[in-house]
Design an enzyme around this catalytic site. Structure first.
Site, short mmCIF file in Angstrom:
data_model
loop_
_atom_site.label_atom_id
_atom_site.label_comp_id
_atom_site.label_asym_id
_atom_site.label_seq_id
_atom_site.Cartn_x
_atom_site.Cartn_y
_atom_site.Cartn_z
N ASP A 190 50.47 -12.74 51.44
CA ASP A 190 49.07 -12.64 51.85
C ASP A 190 48.16 -13.31 50.82
O ASP A 190 48.59 -13.61 49.68
CB ASP A 190 48.72 -11.14 51.97
CG ASP A 190 47.57 -10.86 52.93
OD1 ASP A 190 46.86 -11.81 53.31
OD2 ASP A 190 47.37 -9.68 53.28
N ASP B 265 43.72 -11.09 61.81
CA ASP B 265 43.63 -9.64 61.62
C ASP B 265 43.05 -8.98 62.86
O ASP B 265 42.97 -7.76 62.93
CB ASP B 265 42.73 -9.32 60.42
CG ASP B 265 43.51 -9.38 59.11
OD1 ASP B 265 44.74 -9.47 59.15
OD2 ASP B 265 42.87 -9.35 58.04
C1 DGJ Z 1 45.16 -8.65 55.17
C2 DGJ Z 1 46.24 -8.85 56.20
O1 DGJ Z 1 45.86 -9.79 57.13
C3 DGJ Z 1 46.57 -7.50 56.82
O2 DGJ Z 1 47.52 -7.66 57.85
C4 DGJ Z 1 47.09 -6.59 55.74
O3 DGJ Z 1 48.28 -7.11 55.22
C5 DGJ Z 1 46.05 -6.46 54.63
N1 DGJ Z 1 45.63 -7.74 54.15
C6 DGJ Z 1 46.61 -5.64 53.50
O4 DGJ Z 1 45.77 -5.60 52.42
#
Ligand code: DGJ
Length: 694
Positions: free
Chosen positions: A451, A520
C-alpha cells in the site's frame, strides 16, 4: 522477422498493423506511417519533406520521431538539456541503426549531437502478436563534463495528418478513480500528468485517439500507455498544420538529471498500437500483452481472497482474525489476508509505520499460529504492508529522522499522519529490503498487499549526491529495486499494488504486482463505472474486487457478488455480522465464480453496454477459442415502465451454435450477436449467464 530496413527507412510490422519511420531530405528522423499493415513494403510512404515557410521551417513541420529542443521548432520536444558550457539546445542527427532479433525483435536507432559527444539511442520493439510497439530512449554522455537533462520523454507518437481527432483519457480521484473522458483535440496542448510521485488516482498515463467516430467494437484508433509508476506527463499537441502528436514520458515538472561523464539515463517504456476494432479491440490487445508478457505470474488463475480491513480495521489480533478465517474458509475462500494493524504498536493511523514486525500485544506468539490455523483451514495467508512510509511516532523515525523526503527548514506536511521515506537513497532501500526479506523468510506468506497512502510534499533530498530533483525518478527506481529484489527472492508471493485504492495502477507496476486494488470505493454501483474505466487498460485478472458492506443495505448480495465476479473476486464484508443464510448464499456465489473465473481472468472482454453511460450495463468475457463465455448484466435505477433493450452478445463464432443459460435452445452465434437476448431485470438486479458452444 517483423522489422524491415528498406530504401525509405524502417518498417515494423505486427500481425495486423505497421509503423514506419525514415530520414527525410533534411536528415531528420521522421515518422512515415502508423495504421493497418499494407501488402508490400513499398506501399509505405517515404518520410515527409515539408516546405519552408517564413515562420515555420522544416524542423518545425517535420513529424520527428524524437525531436530535441533546437532550431526554429516550437512543438513540444522529447529532449531538452543544458551542456556544461551553458548551451541549451540539442541537435540530434542520425548515426546508425541496427535490428536485433532476440528476445523480442527490436530496432535501435543511434542519434548523435552534431557538436557534443552526446549519444541518444531510440528503441522500438515490435510485439507482433499484440499489435503493439514499445518505445523508449536512452541518452549517454561521452563528454568529460556533466550535462543537465531537463526533459526526456519515452516517445512522441504521430497521428496520420488530419483534423477532428478526439482524445479519450481517464481521470478521477481517491475513491472515484478511472472515469472515461472524451474530448475533441483542438489546436494547442492538452496536458495530463502526475506530480504526486505515484501514478496517481487523478489521471492515468494512457490515451486513445480516434476521429470522433470509433465505437466500442468498430472504427480506427491509436492508443498507448506508459510503463511507469511515478511522475509522468502526457501531452497531446494539435497544430494548425493538421498535425497531431501524443508525447508520453517522465514528467519534466521540477525535474532535472545530472548526467555525469560516461553515464546513461534510460526512460521507461511506452506501448502503443493501432486498432481498427474500436476501443474494445484496443483493450483486448493491451490485456493480452499485460497477461502474457508483463505480469510476474502471467496467466495463473488468482484465488478468492478474504481481506479483514473493512471488518476489523486496526483492531486485529489472533482470535479476531481466526474467527473471521473460520467463516471465510466455510464459504470457500482460498486466501486469507490480514490488512493494516498487525505490526508493532499499530493501533490507529497515528503510529508505527516503519516497524514491520508483529505486534507482541496482539500476536503474543507471533503470526505463526494464525498462519498455521489459516493453512489448516485450507487457505493461504497474505499480509498488508506500506513500506515506503514512516510515522514520526515509530522506532524507525526516531532512529533515522533524516530518511524522509523533506526540506530541513520547512515544517513537514503530514498526510494520514505519515511521511514518505526517501526510496531514492540506497541505505533506505537496503533497510526496508532487509526487514521485508526477513518477514517473508520467517513466515509462510503467499500474498502481499503493498500500500502507499499519501502523496508527496516538500520534495527535498538533503545531501543528494546529484541534482536533488532526480528524486522523482530515483525514488521509483528505488521502489522497483526493493520490490523487484523481494519478488526474485520470494517468487511464489503474489503482490498486489494498492495506493489508497487505484493510485498506483500502471504497466510499470504490473511487472512486479499481479493485482491492483482498484479503489477504496467498494460500493457496487459506483464500482461498476470504476471497473469499466480500469478495463480500458488492465485485464480482469489484475482487477481485485471485494464484496463488502459498503453502500445501501437494499443492494442485493447477488448484485454485490456479480460486480466483484467481473474481476478477481474477494470478500471484505464483516463476516461475523453476516447471518448463516447470507454466508451460505456467499458460498454459492464463490463456488459459481470458481466455475467461471477462467473466462473472466483469461478471456477476451467485450464491454456491451457502458455503466458510465447507461443504468442498464453489460459485459461479456469469451474464451480465446470461443467455446464458452460469460455474460454479466446490471440494472441500477431506471424509471418505471422502461422497456429494456436487447443485449447483443459479441465475440461468438457466427456459424457455431451456442446456448445461453436461462434461455431455451441453441442459436447460432450470429443470432445471439444480431438479435441479442432480452433480460428481465428490476432496479438493482443483476444476472450472470454462462454461454456455451454446443
Ligand atoms: C488503504 C487501502 O486502500 C485500504 O484497502 C486499506 O488497506 C487501508 N489503506 C489500510 O490502512
Amino acid at each position: 522477422m517483423p522489422i524491415h530496413a528498406t530504401d525509405h527507412g524502417w518498417v515494423l510490422e505486427t500481425t495486423t498493423t505497421a509503423y514506419a519511420l525514415g530520414l527525410n531530405r533534411s536528415g531528420l528522423l521522421a515518422h512515415r506511417y502508423w495504421g493497418p499493415r499494407l501488402p508490400d513494403l513499398s506501399d509505405y510512404p517515404p518520410a515527409p519533406d515539408p516546405a519552408f515557410w517564413s515562420f515555420n521551417n522544416v524542423g518545425h513541420l517535420t513529424p520527428e520521431e524524437f525531436p530535441g529542443y533546437e532550431d526554429v521548432k516550437f512543438i513540444d520536444p522529447c529532449l531538452k538539456l543544458t551542456f556544461a558550457d551553458g548551451v541549451r539546445d540539442v541537435v540530434l542527427r542520425f548515426d546508425s541503426a541496427e535490428i536485433i532479433a532476440e528476445p523480442t525483435p527490436e530496432l535501435r536507432i543511434h542519434l548523435r549531437d552534431t557538436a557534443y559527444p552526446l549519444h541518444v539511442q531510440l528503441h522500438y520493439r515490435a510485439h507482433e502478436r499484440y499489435d503493439l510497439i514499445e518505445r523508449w530512449a536512452s541518452v549517454t554522455n561521452h563528454d568529460n563534463a556533466p550535462v543537465t537533462i531537463e526533459r526526456i520523454w519515452s516517445a512522441q507518437w504521430h497521428l496520420p495528418p488530419g483534423e477532428h481527432y478526439r482524445l479519450s483519457y481517464l481521470t478521477g480521484r481517491h475513491v472515484d478513480e478511472f472515469h472515461l473522458r472524451r474530448e475533441p483535440l483542438l489546436p494547442g496542448l492538452k496536458v495530463l500528468e502526475s506530480r504526486r510521485i505515484t501514478t496517481s488516482h487523478h489521471a492515468n498515463p494512457w490515451f486513445a485517439v480516434d476521429r470522433g467516430d470509433a465505437t466500442e467494437e468498430n472504427g480506427e484508433l491509436w492508443y498507448g500507455a506508459l510503463a511507469w509508476s511515478g511522475n509522468w506527463k502526457l501531452v497531446a499537441e494539435t497544430t494548425d498544420f493538421g498535425s497531431t502528436r501524443v508525447s508520453l514520458g517522465l514528467n519534466d515538472w521540477d525535474f532535472a538529471w545530472r548526467l555525469n561523464p560516461g553515464e546513461t539515463l534510460t526512460t521507461p517504456g511506452c506501448f502503443a498500437g493501432y486498432s481498427s476494432e474500436g476501443f474494445g479491440g484496443a483493450s483486448r490487445r493491451l490485456h493480452d500483452l499485460v497477461r502474457e508478457t508483463l505480469l510476474p505470474h502471467g496467466t495463473a488463475i488468482h484465488k478468492v481472497l478474504y481481506n479483514s480491513w473493512e471488518a476489523t480495521e486496526f483492531d486485529v489480533d489472533e482470535p479476531s482474525q481466526i474467527a473471521l478465517a473460520e467463516l471465510a474458509a466455510e464459504m470457500g475462500v482460498e486466501l486469507f489476508v490480514v490488512d493494516d494493524g498487525w505490526f508493532h504498536r499499530r493501533d490507529n493511523d497515528r503510529a508505527a509505520l516503519g516497524d514491520w514486525w508483529p505486534d507482541a500485544r496482539k500476536f503474543p506468539r507471533g503470526l505463526g499460529p494464525l498462519i498455521e490455523r489459516v493453512n489448516a483451514l485450507g487457505m493461504e495467508f497474505g499480509l498488508w504492508i506500506e513500506p515506503e512510509m514512516v510515522n514520526p511516532d515509530s522506532e524507525l523515525y526516531r532512529a533515522h529522522p533524516d530518511w524522509t523526503i523533506h526540506f530541513p527548514t520547512r515544517t513537514p506536511t503530514m498526510g494520514r499522519n505519515q511521511l514518505i521515506l526517501n526510496f531514492a537513497r540506497e541505505d533506505v532501500q537496503d533497510h526496508v529490503l532487509g526487514m521485508l526479506d526477513r518477514l517473508l523468510a520467517d513466515h509462510k506468506i503467499t500474498f502481499i498487499k503493498w500500500d502507499m497512502n499519501r502523496n508527496v510534499s516538500q520534495p527535498g533530498w538533503p545531501n543528494a549526491p546529484g541534482d536533488p530533483r532526480e528524486l522523482w525518478v530515483r525514488y521509483v527506481h528505488g521502489l522497483y529495486r526493493v520490490w523487484g529484489t523481494l519478488r526474485k527472492r520470494h517468487p511464489h508471493v503474489v503482490w498486489q499494488s494498492c495506493s489508497g485504492g487505484g493510485g498506483r495502477a500502471d504497466l510499470g507496476i504490473l511487472r512486479l504486482a499481479d493485482q491492483i486494488w482498484v479503489s477504496d470505493n467498494t460500493e457496487p454501483t459506483a464500482r461498476l463505472a470504476i471497473q469499466e474505466g480500469f478495463s480500458q487498460i488492465f485485464p480482469a485478472s489484475t482487477m481485485e474486487s471485494w464484496v463488502t458492506d459498503m453502500g445501501p443495505a437494499h443492494l442485493p448480495l447477488a448484485f454485490r457478488f456479480h460486480v466483484s465476479m467481473c474481476g478477481v473476486l474477494g470478500v471484505g464484508g464483516h463476516l461475523l455480522k453476516w447471518d448463516a443464510a447470507k454466508r451460505a448464499e456467499a458460498a454459492r456465489w464463490i463456488a459459481r465464480y470458481k466455475e467461471l473465473r477462467h473466462l473472466v481472468q483469461l478471456g477476451d472482454l467485450y464491454r456491451l453496454r457502458s455503466p458510465q453511460a447507461h443504468p442498464l450495463s453489460a459485459l461479456q468475457y469469451m474464451a480465446k477459442d470461443k467455446s464458452e463465455g460469460v455474460l454479466f448484466a446490471f440494472r441500477t435505477h431506471l424509471p418505471l415502465n422502461t422497456l429494456l433493450p436487447p443485449i447483443s452478445l459479441r465475440g461468438l463464432d457466427p456459424t457455431a451454435r451456442y446456448t445461453v443459460e436461462g434461455f431455451e435452445g441453441a442459436r447460432s452465434g450470429l443470432a445471439w450477436m444480431r438479435s441479442g437476448l432480452m433480460l428481465e431485470l428490476g432496479d438493482f438486479e443483476s444476472t450472470v449467464r454462462h454461454i456455451r458452444r454446443v
